[in-house]
Design an enzyme around this catalytic site. Structure first.
Site, PDB file in Angstrom:
ATOM      1  N   ASN A 153       0.854  -1.190   0.000  1.00  0.00           N
ATOM      2  CA  ASN A 153       0.000   0.000   0.000  1.00  0.00           C
ATOM      3  C   ASN A 153       0.888   1.237   0.000  1.00  0.00           C
ATOM      4  O   ASN A 153       1.460   1.606   1.021  1.00  0.00           O
ATOM      5  CB  ASN A 153      -0.917  -0.013   1.232  1.00  0.00           C
ATOM      6  N   TRP A 154       1.013   1.867  -1.162  1.00  0.00           N
ATOM      7  CA  TRP A 154       1.900   3.022  -1.300  1.00  0.00           C
ATOM      8  C   TRP A 154       1.339   4.274  -0.635  1.00  0.00           C
ATOM      9  O   TRP A 154       2.058   5.258  -0.468  1.00  0.00           O
ATOM     10  CB  TRP A 154       2.154   3.308  -2.781  1.00  0.00           C
ATOM     11  N   LYS A 155       0.048   4.264  -0.310  1.00  0.00           N
ATOM     12  CA  LYS A 155      -0.603   5.439   0.280  1.00  0.00           C
ATOM     13  C   LYS A 155      -0.368   6.668  -0.619  1.00  0.00           C
ATOM     14  O   LYS A 155      -0.427   6.530  -1.848  1.00  0.00           O
ATOM     15  CB  LYS A 155      -0.138   5.639   1.723  1.00  0.00           C
ATOM     16  N   GLY A 159       2.582   2.617  10.745  1.00  0.00           N
ATOM     17  CA  GLY A 159       3.497   3.726  10.555  1.00  0.00           C
ATOM     18  C   GLY A 159       4.208   4.183  11.814  1.00  0.00           C
ATOM     19  O   GLY A 159       4.873   5.217  11.816  1.00  0.00           O
ATOM     20  N   SER A 185       3.333  -2.040  10.294  1.00  0.00           N
ATOM     21  CA  SER A 185       4.800  -1.964  10.341  1.00  0.00           C
ATOM     22  C   SER A 185       5.446  -3.308  10.025  1.00  0.00           C
ATOM     23  O   SER A 185       6.369  -3.753  10.704  1.00  0.00           O
ATOM     24  CB  SER A 185       5.266  -1.436  11.710  1.00  0.00           C
TER      25      SER A 185
END
Length: 263
Positions: free
Chosen positions: A13-15, A184, A222
């Site tokens: 998921n590159w966001k 994150g 994470s």
């Protein structure tokens, strides 16, 4: 019964990252790693979720890989079809662009952008009815975990979508458990804690649908090469939804390799 026989999934998921040149370089590096030592499709499903404006470019780039890599949308509209909905992208438009899967219910959508259960249900329903697969995200906050509500919160999120999922559509859903406090932050649920929640999710799914024992349940929070092998060894953890580490080709490759080799 565990989900240990399920082919794992590793989704990056590159966001809201990266810039176009960096995205192209990242994909080139990842494809080269696969060329050097391929990860068989039947040992691990791999996907990448870029920003919406990059979906078509990433899809075309991934067609050149030596194995199938899914292009996954990060979100979709609660409105179906086409129409006067400025800024929205419907399930049908995603399907028309050869996108096969979409994330729904990510904690950042819930917490920052106000995606409450009714909105999420509309998105899930639209995605499934358009023929898209859904990666459905669930997870609890640190406050909810510390107050002993974690299992209740997560199972309620599973139950929330049951009203809009037809019996045959559960095969098109992958669940991603992402404890909000581990996204994150560098913190990760211990493998034992993650496995316990995954087992509870599988139990809950199995009470809703006969597909529950064979549905993939991914861990997101994470995930990095340093903890991937240990997480992959857990019987009910069937892959990973990878955030920051998916922006580094070597890290993402190592995570996919860990799940492919362990399972």
């Amino acid at each position: 019964m565990s989900g240990s026989t399920i082919t794992p999934w590793v989704i990056g998921n590159w966001k809201m990252n990266p810039m176009q040149a960096d995205a192209s370089a990242l994909l080139q590096d990842f494809k080269q790693l696969l060329n050097n030592q391929n990860i068989a499709e039947d040992s691990c499903h791999i996907g990448v979720a870029p920003v919406a404006i990059a979906l078509s470019a990433v899809r075309d780039e991934l067609k050149q890989a030596n194995r199938k890599i899914l292009t996954v949308a990060q979100d979709l509209s609660r409105k179906a079809g086409t129409g006067a909905y400025t800024g929205e992208i419907s399930a049908e438009l995603l399907k028309d662009s050869a996108i096969e899967f979409v994330l729904v219910g990510h904690s950042e959508r819930r917490e920052i952008f106000g995606d409450h259960p009714q909105i999420i249900n509309e998105k899930v329903k639209n995605a499934l009815n358009a023929g898209l697969g859904v990666i459905y995200c669930v997870g609890e906050s640190l406050e909810q975990r510390e107050s002993g509500q974690a299992e209740h919160v997560v199972l309620q999120q599973i139950c929330d979508i049951a009203a809009v999922v037809q019996p045959a559509q559960w095969k098109s859903i992958v669940v991603a458990y992402e404890p909000i406090w581990a996204i994150g932050t560098g913190k990760t649920a211990s493998p034992a804690d993650a496995q316990a929640m995954h087992a509870k999710i599988r139990e809950g799914l199995s009470q809703i649908t006969p597909e529950g024992q064979q549905m993939a349940i991914l861990y997101g929070g994470s995930v990095k090469p340093e903890n991937a092998v240990e997480l992959a060894a857990c019987p009910d953890i069937n892959g990973a939804l990878v955030g920051g580490a998916s922006l580094n080709a070597e890290s993402f490759y190592q995570i996919a390799q860990a799940f492919a080799n362990t399972k």
